[in-house]
Design a protein around this motif. Structure first.
Motif, PDB file in Angstrom:
ATOM      1  N   ASP A  14      46.587  12.401  63.565  1.00 27.07           N
ATOM      2  CA  ASP A  14      47.537  11.799  62.574  1.00 27.07           C
ATOM      3  C   ASP A  14      46.590  10.293  62.400  1.00 27.07           C
ATOM      4  O   ASP A  14      46.329   9.549  63.328  1.00 27.07           O
ATOM      5  N   GLU A  23      49.510  12.892  56.267  1.00 28.36           N
ATOM      6  CA  GLU A  23      48.000  12.089  56.774  1.00 28.36           C
ATOM      7  C   GLU A  23      48.121  13.024  58.279  1.00 28.36           C
ATOM      8  O   GLU A  23      47.363  12.456  59.024  1.00 28.36           O
ATOM      9  N   GLU A  24      48.797  14.223  58.403  1.00 26.04           N
ATOM     10  CA  GLU A  24      48.611  14.844  59.434  1.00 26.04           C
ATOM     11  C   GLU A  24      47.839  16.020  59.151  1.00 26.04           C
ATOM     12  O   GLU A  24      47.923  17.039  58.358  1.00 26.04           O
TER      13      GLU A  24
HETATM   14 MG    MG Z   1      52.296  10.827  60.434  1.00 26.35          MG
END
Ligand code: MG
Ligand code: GH3
Ligand code: MG
Length: 405
Positions: free
Chosen positions: A264, A307-308
């Motif tokens: 992340d 955003e992982e």
């Molecule tokens: Mg996140």
């Protein structure tokens, strides 16, 4: 196989030629209509125009008795030559997406020059033989193109190759017949009457085969697009879940480890706010590149959320997984320090889970939950670090691996 000549005599060659012409015209219209709906299928346009043109040529031949001589001796061969070049060009466009212009120009020049020169000098027979021979070569070249692209599995490819080879052989035999017969009129129904059958079957069959190939290709493209994240080009969550689930089950059966790294990006909302969304997107692509470079062919790297990201490492036990996670974390820190000329200094936190977690059930959901738990701890401990979901003493320094419960 030799057909008894009696059986062939039942058929009237003019009717057969006329029927072949109509089938060719219809298949041309069929392909052109397909192209009107799907404009990027340029092979359908070229092939459709070629089939339609060949249909006109065949109808001219069928009606030659009632047409001026030059129409069947000059115009029809010229049309056949140009259309054969079109068939080859369509095969090339389908296979490689481009035309080899120099060869195509030469083929077209020959297709036009041979009947014109023959018409001017009165050598109809030689001109017909040369024209048919060059068309035969172009159909063979088309078959070769389809064969060269055989790595792409499309239904319709092998029928198309068979049809193109049959037509190439038929045209070659027709060239021999044209060179050896006395007049330029239609031949009586000899064994070469088969040639007209082949042309008829080719006209219908090639259109169906080509449409099947184009539809298959489009389906494969859509299926692949449904599994790929458009921003980064990595697998998406769905693809990751499908693949990782089956790979985890296999490794559990074989009692081999499989590791899962959950990533992340740190403070990503702030990156968007401070530097703008395009820079945020660029950061995501930089991370995707780092991940792809770190992955071995058997691994699967995926963007599973905004955003992982995740990386599944089959046959990879704890120490190797931690080393890889650390390498990715460090490489991203280096690569994302300056983005679009700005000092972004993006970093990533990593949670590492290792299966088979037999005592915890062993499903992919469990493994993801374990890696996510470790990732959550990495965030809590200050971000930009790797944590492993095994009870051990924590080390909060960035860049060091810590082991958490
Ligand atoms: Mg996140
Ligand atoms: P943390 O370190 O705790 O992970 O903080 P964070 O800011 O990274 O976490 P948070 O979940 O609050 O923010 C994620 C942000 O990612 C919010 C969202 O706008 C942004 N985001 C999601 N998808 C995209 C994308 O495709 N492009 C860009 N530029 N931003 C995205
Ligand atoms: Mg984040």
């Amino acid at each position: 196989m030799t057909l008894p000549s009696d059986a062939l005599m039942i058929l009237d060659v003019s009717t057969l030629v006329f029927a072949g012409g109509l089938v060719s015209l219809a298949s041309g219209v069929f392909l052109l209509l397909h192209w009107l709906q799907t404009r990027e299928d340029r092979a359908a346009f070229i092939s459709g125009a070629a089939n339609f043109g060949a249909g006109i040529g065949v109808v001219i031949i069928a009606l030659q008795a009632s047409l001026p001589g030059w129409v069947s001796t000059i115009l029809a061969p010229l049309i056949f030559g140009v259309c054969s070049a079109g068939i080859w060009a369509a095969a090339r466009i389908l296979g490689r997406g481009s035309i080899y212009w120099r060869s195509l120009t030469m083929a077209l020049a020959a297709a036009i020059a041979i009947p014109l020169a023959a018409g001017a000098s009165g050598h109809d027979r030689i001109a017909a033989a040369l024209g048919l021979g060059s068309s035969s070569a172009l159909f063979a070249a088309g078959a070769l193109e389809f064969w060269l692209g055989r790595g792409e599995r499309l239904r319709g490819r092998w029928p198309m190759i068979a049809l193109q080879i049959s037509e190439a052989i038929a045209l070659f035999l027709a060239a021999i017949e044209a060179a050896s017969r006395e007049s330029s009129q239609l031949p009586s129904m000899s064994v070469f009457g088969i040639i007209h059958f082949v042309a008829l079957v080719y006209a219908g069959g090639s259109a169906i085969s080509l449409i099947t190939m184009l539809k298959d290709r489009s389906e494969i493209k859509h299926r692949a697009a449904a599994l790929i994240d458009p921003l980064t080009g990595l697998a998406n969550r769905r693809a990751f879940m499908d693949w990782a689930q089956s790979r985890l089950a296999k490794n559990m059966r074989e009692d081999k480890p499989i590791s899962l790294l959950a990533f992340d990006i740190d403070n990503f909302k702030q990156i968007n706010d401070n530097f703008g969304h395009p820079t945020g997107d660029r950061v995501l692509r930089i991370f995707a590149d780092v991940l792809s470079n770190a992955a071995r062919p058997a691994d699967i790297a995926a963007r599973i959320g905004g955003e992982e990201f995740a990386l599944a490492l089959p046959d990879c036990a704890t120490d190797a997984a931690l080393a890889i996670a650390q390498r990715i974390r460090s490489a991203f820190q280096d690569d994302a320090q300056f983005v679009n000329g700005q000092s972004v200094k993006a970093t990533v936190s990593v949670g590492v889970g290792v299966a088979p977690p037999s005592e915890r059930g062993g499903s992919l959901g469990d493994l993801i939950a374990i890696a996510d738990g470790a990732l959550y701890r990495a965030k809590k401990l200050g971000r930009n670090r790797v944590t492993l979901a095994i009870p051990e003493c924590p080390d909060p320094d960035p860049g060091k691996v810590i082991r958490v419960a």
